[in-house]
Design a protein around this motif. Structure first.
Motif, PDB file in Angstrom:
ATOM      1  N   ARG A 117       9.211  -0.778  10.158  1.00 19.44           N
ATOM      2  CA  ARG A 117       9.111  -0.328   8.771  1.00 19.44           C
ATOM      3  C   ARG A 117       7.834   0.472   8.531  1.00 19.44           C
ATOM      4  NH1 ARG A 117      12.755  -3.473   5.749  1.00 19.44           N
ATOM      5  NH2 ARG A 117      12.289  -1.950   4.131  1.00 19.44           N
ATOM      6  N   MET A 119       4.711  -0.330   8.322  1.00 27.35           N
ATOM      7  CA  MET A 119       3.944  -0.928   7.222  1.00 27.35           C
ATOM      8  C   MET A 119       2.503  -0.447   7.179  1.00 27.35           C
ATOM      9  SD  MET A 119       5.446  -4.816   7.261  1.00 27.35           S
ATOM     10  CE  MET A 119       4.340  -5.426   5.977  1.00 27.35           C
ATOM     11  N   ALA A 122       2.658   2.979   5.627  1.00 23.26           N
ATOM     12  CA  ALA A 122       3.039   2.836   4.216  1.00 23.26           C
ATOM     13  C   ALA A 122       1.859   2.311   3.392  1.00 23.26           C
ATOM     14  CB  ALA A 122       4.238   1.900   4.087  1.00 23.26           C
ATOM     15  N   GLU A 123       1.095   1.395   3.980  1.00 23.55           N
ATOM     16  CA  GLU A 123      -0.097   0.855   3.299  1.00 23.55           C
ATOM     17  C   GLU A 123      -1.118   1.977   3.058  1.00 23.55           C
ATOM     18  OE1 GLU A 123      -0.663  -2.747   2.988  1.00 23.55           O
ATOM     19  OE2 GLU A 123      -2.735  -2.666   2.296  1.00 23.55           O
ATOM     20  N   TRP A 125      -0.448   5.067   2.779  1.00 25.13           N
ATOM     21  CA  TRP A 125       0.160   5.947   1.767  1.00 25.13           C
ATOM     22  C   TRP A 125      -0.184   5.453   0.348  1.00 25.13           C
ATOM     23  CZ3 TRP A 125       2.106  10.598   2.324  1.00 25.13           C
ATOM     24  CH2 TRP A 125       2.991  11.126   1.380  1.00 25.13           C
ATOM     25  N   VAL A 126      -0.133   4.141   0.153  1.00 25.10           N
ATOM     26  CA  VAL A 126      -0.496   3.569  -1.148  1.00 25.10           C
ATOM     27  C   VAL A 126      -1.998   3.703  -1.382  1.00 25.10           C
ATOM     28  CG1 VAL A 126      -0.591   1.471  -2.556  1.00 25.10           C
ATOM     29  CG2 VAL A 126       1.405   1.902  -1.090  1.00 25.10           C
ATOM     30  N   ARG A 127      -2.798   3.277  -0.400  1.00 25.11           N
ATOM     31  CA  ARG A 127      -4.247   3.173  -0.619  1.00 25.11           C
ATOM     32  C   ARG A 127      -4.925   4.527  -0.777  1.00 25.11           C
ATOM     33  NH1 ARG A 127      -6.607  -2.115  -0.409  1.00 25.11           N
ATOM     34  NH2 ARG A 127      -5.060  -3.586   0.356  1.00 25.11           N
ATOM     35  N   TRP A 131       1.010   8.005  -2.730  1.00 27.83           N
ATOM     36  CA  TRP A 131       2.251   7.562  -3.376  1.00 27.83           C
ATOM     37  C   TRP A 131       2.331   8.126  -4.796  1.00 27.83           C
ATOM     38  CZ3 TRP A 131       3.505   1.905  -5.193  1.00 27.83           C
ATOM     39  CH2 TRP A 131       4.870   1.797  -5.479  1.00 27.83           C
ATOM     40  N   TYR A 137       7.586   7.289   0.298  1.00 27.97           N
ATOM     41  CA  TYR A 137       7.282   7.341   1.722  1.00 27.97           C
ATOM     42  C   TYR A 137       8.593   7.556   2.483  1.00 27.97           C
ATOM     43  CZ  TYR A 137       4.488   6.153   5.850  1.00 27.97           C
ATOM     44  OH  TYR A 137       3.818   6.203   7.038  1.00 27.97           O
TER      45      TYR A 137
ATOM     46  N   ASP B 257       5.157  -5.078  -3.005  1.00 26.41           N
ATOM     47  CA  ASP B 257       5.925  -3.851  -2.787  1.00 26.41           C
ATOM     48  C   ASP B 257       6.228  -3.163  -4.106  1.00 26.41           C
ATOM     49  OD1 ASP B 257       7.390  -2.059  -1.029  1.00 26.41           O
ATOM     50  OD2 ASP B 257       9.227  -2.890  -1.886  1.00 26.41           O
ATOM     51  N   LEU B 277      -0.301  -3.843   0.458  1.00 26.24           N
ATOM     52  CA  LEU B 277       0.284  -2.989  -0.583  1.00 26.24           C
ATOM     53  C   LEU B 277       1.304  -2.046   0.036  1.00 26.24           C
ATOM     54  CD1 LEU B 277      -3.060  -1.921  -2.365  1.00 26.24           C
ATOM     55  CD2 LEU B 277      -1.643  -3.945  -2.838  1.00 26.24           C
ATOM     56  N   GLN B 278       2.551  -2.137  -0.399  1.00 21.84           N
ATOM     57  CA  GLN B 278       3.598  -1.276   0.129  1.00 21.84           C
ATOM     58  C   GLN B 278       4.207  -0.434  -1.001  1.00 21.84           C
ATOM     59  OE1 GLN B 278       4.863  -1.423   3.762  1.00 21.84           O
ATOM     60  NE2 GLN B 278       2.686  -1.887   3.650  1.00 21.84           N
ATOM     61  N   PRO B 279       4.669   0.793  -0.680  1.00 27.17           N
ATOM     62  CA  PRO B 279       5.101   1.744  -1.712  1.00 27.17           C
ATOM     63  C   PRO B 279       6.568   1.567  -2.130  1.00 27.17           C
ATOM     64  CG  PRO B 279       5.053   2.832   0.415  1.00 27.17           C
ATOM     65  CD  PRO B 279       4.588   1.407   0.649  1.00 27.17           C
ATOM     66  N   HIS B 280       6.923   0.396  -2.643  1.00 25.54           N
ATOM     67  CA  HIS B 280       8.307   0.102  -3.050  1.00 25.54           C
ATOM     68  C   HIS B 280       9.280   0.604  -1.981  1.00 25.54           C
ATOM     69  CE1 HIS B 280      11.099  -0.670  -6.737  1.00 25.54           C
ATOM     70  NE2 HIS B 280      11.678  -1.032  -5.605  1.00 25.54           N
ATOM     71  N   GLN B 281       9.070   0.100  -0.779  1.00 31.75           N
ATOM     72  CA  GLN B 281       9.891   0.562   0.343  1.00 31.75           C
ATOM     73  C   GLN B 281      10.790  -0.537   0.895  1.00 31.75           C
ATOM     74  OE1 GLN B 281       9.013   1.021   4.270  1.00 31.75           O
ATOM     75  NE2 GLN B 281       6.978   0.100   4.369  1.00 31.75           N
TER      76      GLN B 281
END
Lengths: 322, 322
Positions: A117, A119, A122-123, A125-127, A131, A137, B257, B277-281
């Motif tokens: 996934r 992760m 993706a983390e 991408w948020v921080r 996003w 993502y 998420d 922290l994940q981007p609603h994925q």
């Protein structure tokens, strides 16, 4: 009553040191030092070694401790210890199995999902705020329902398989012999397993018997959409082949807690975008490390009390008390 | 035969667009635009809305499409749609449940382990080279065997619980009503559940009925060693209270998420060291998004064929065909 003299290597937290010092006269030695560096009068007193870390304990090390009769390893993997040399000298060897299997299996499952996934990406991408400014993502890969191949179905492999079965995964395994399982598929060939599986988890013991067993051919059979998870030992994998396959995309991704030459790992790993990299922390929880320390001490106490050892791994240890 | 006119919002990959355009005359509208911005002659032709995203669809939006009879939501959560307003206008509403439950549960479990084991911090420890120069990463927290409280035991909550049961976790849950379970403990009070549990996972539906249900009191009952995982909607949690509790350490950690005002989330989150922290994925895998798109289209095709809808959520939809 005088306390027995125990040599300890590696760093122990207070929760281990305190009971160790209550029971034994403790002598400390750096994990990467040789026993020949000990003063002669200390070396002569040592009857047991409480060992932590991965620095090799060979016959020469043992010979530098002429009264050594017991090596209690902290950890399930005892590939650093030359067990044949210990047997030849009548030295019992113990490890700390079972108490760490849950933690290791937890990290194996989490590394598989984290890689599938993405992760970590993706983390970031948020921080980074991306996003909010750039939107969703990219889509990643599903884990539930996939085919999982476990190489080495010992205690830890079994724990990994039973967790992933609850993710509706099909479980296959390769092992020296067929095991009793709840219907998991046996493969007598690692390449055939890797070919069948979507993802592969290595749960082998370390040591010379398994060195390089996960070969270039096994790695490439997992394929460009597959993920290889390793929570065993770096030595079980052909590491240059693994790096080549990850860099070229012939292997889709990896979740790695163990490496050759750790902690000074090959810098090529650090540049990989398709791997989750963990610092050999699979058993590194406070709860489990306390259980491991307690089991290491129980083995030592049984040794000095001339009782059967809890978790012996060599012939001498299994026949204790003699 | 003329194709029915369908309005679509949000961005669809080729694997959705192609079959959609084969079956329907597709009209596109930005997810955050109002239907009142459509040309009158287009608006009058629209009989169904294929909706993606979280921008509200209220009565005024529906009134701007005078012949709208069907809203097919992409996703299981349809809290953006005013379902009562749809029923009042005889508009059927559908969603895409079940097909995404596995992916969402996978991410929930992985976020829990990632936070307990600090996998993000451990990864940075490896990638920065600190492991090689400074040695082992600090010990973290065991997940297997812990007590897990699930708030909202619907389809997704059930999938999360059955996975964590394979990690030897004790499962408790709070829900509007007692459910059929394999011996999981029922709590009629969310605070009592949080008090009992080591860690809590929120698997509620969104919408006004659950807004702020995970209150300051629930969050603080989880406590300084507990982890809160949220894969439902940001709206279910008192977010200022969550941020305060994470910043002060009154809550140990979180795996999130979903957020209020996503993707433009509160910048206080970005500074937290104790949250994944994940981007609603949670449902964002290629496999699951294809299944969700297919189910959205099946509902639309059933609607136009005057067959029962696959997954209706409102009274009008459940009574279709009428």
């Amino acid at each position: 009553m005088t306390k027995p003299d125990v040599l300890i290597t590696g760093s122990y937290p207070e929760w281990d040191m305190q009971p160790m010092q209550e029971a034994f006269t403790v002598h400390e030695l750096a994990a990467d030092a040789s026993a020949t560096s000990l003063p002669r009068d200390v070396a002569d007193k040592i009857t047991a070694l409480a060992m932590k870390g991965h620095a090799p304990i060979d016959g020469a090390y043992m010979d530098a401790l002429p009264n050594l009769k017991m090596i209690a390893n902290f950890g399930v993997g005892y590939d650093a210890i030359d067990v044949e040399a210990a047997d030849a000298r009548g030295i019992a060897v113990t490890n700390t199995p079972d108490v760490l299997s849950d933690d290791v299996a937890d990290l194996a499952v989490a590394m598989l999902i984290a890689q599938a996934r993405d992760m970590m990406g993706a983390e970031a991408w948020v921080r980074s705020g991306n996003w909010g400014t750039q939107g969703a993502y990219p889509l990643k890969q599903k884990v539930s329902g996939s085919r999982i191949g476990i190489i080495g179905l010992g205690r830890i492999g079994h724990e990994i398989a039973s967790r992933l079965a609850a993710f509706k995964c099909e479980i296959g395994y390769s092992s020296r012999s067929r095991k009793e399982t709840p219907g998991w598929q046996y493969f007598d060939d690692h390449v055939a397993l890797a070919d069948w599986a979507d993802h592969v988890v290595i749960a082998l013991a370390g040591g010379p018997g398994t060195a390089g067993l996960v070969s270039k051919q096994v790695i490439e059979a997992i394929g460009p959409r597959g993920i290889l998870v390793n929570i065993s030992r770096g030595s079980t994998v052909d590491e240059p082949a693994l790096l080549d396959a990850l860099e070229s995309g012939r292997l889709g991704g990896a979740g790695l807690d163990v490496f050759e030459n750790e902690p000074k790992i090959d810098p090529r790993f650090l540049k990989l975008k398709n791997a989750v990299l963990q610092p050999h922390q699979a058993s590194a929880t406070a709860e489990t490390r306390q259980d491991m320390g307690a089991l290491q001490r129980e083995n030592l106490l049984s040794f000095y009390a001339k009782k059967p050892l809890q978790t012996p791994v060599n012939k001498t240890g299994k026949s204790y008390p003699r």
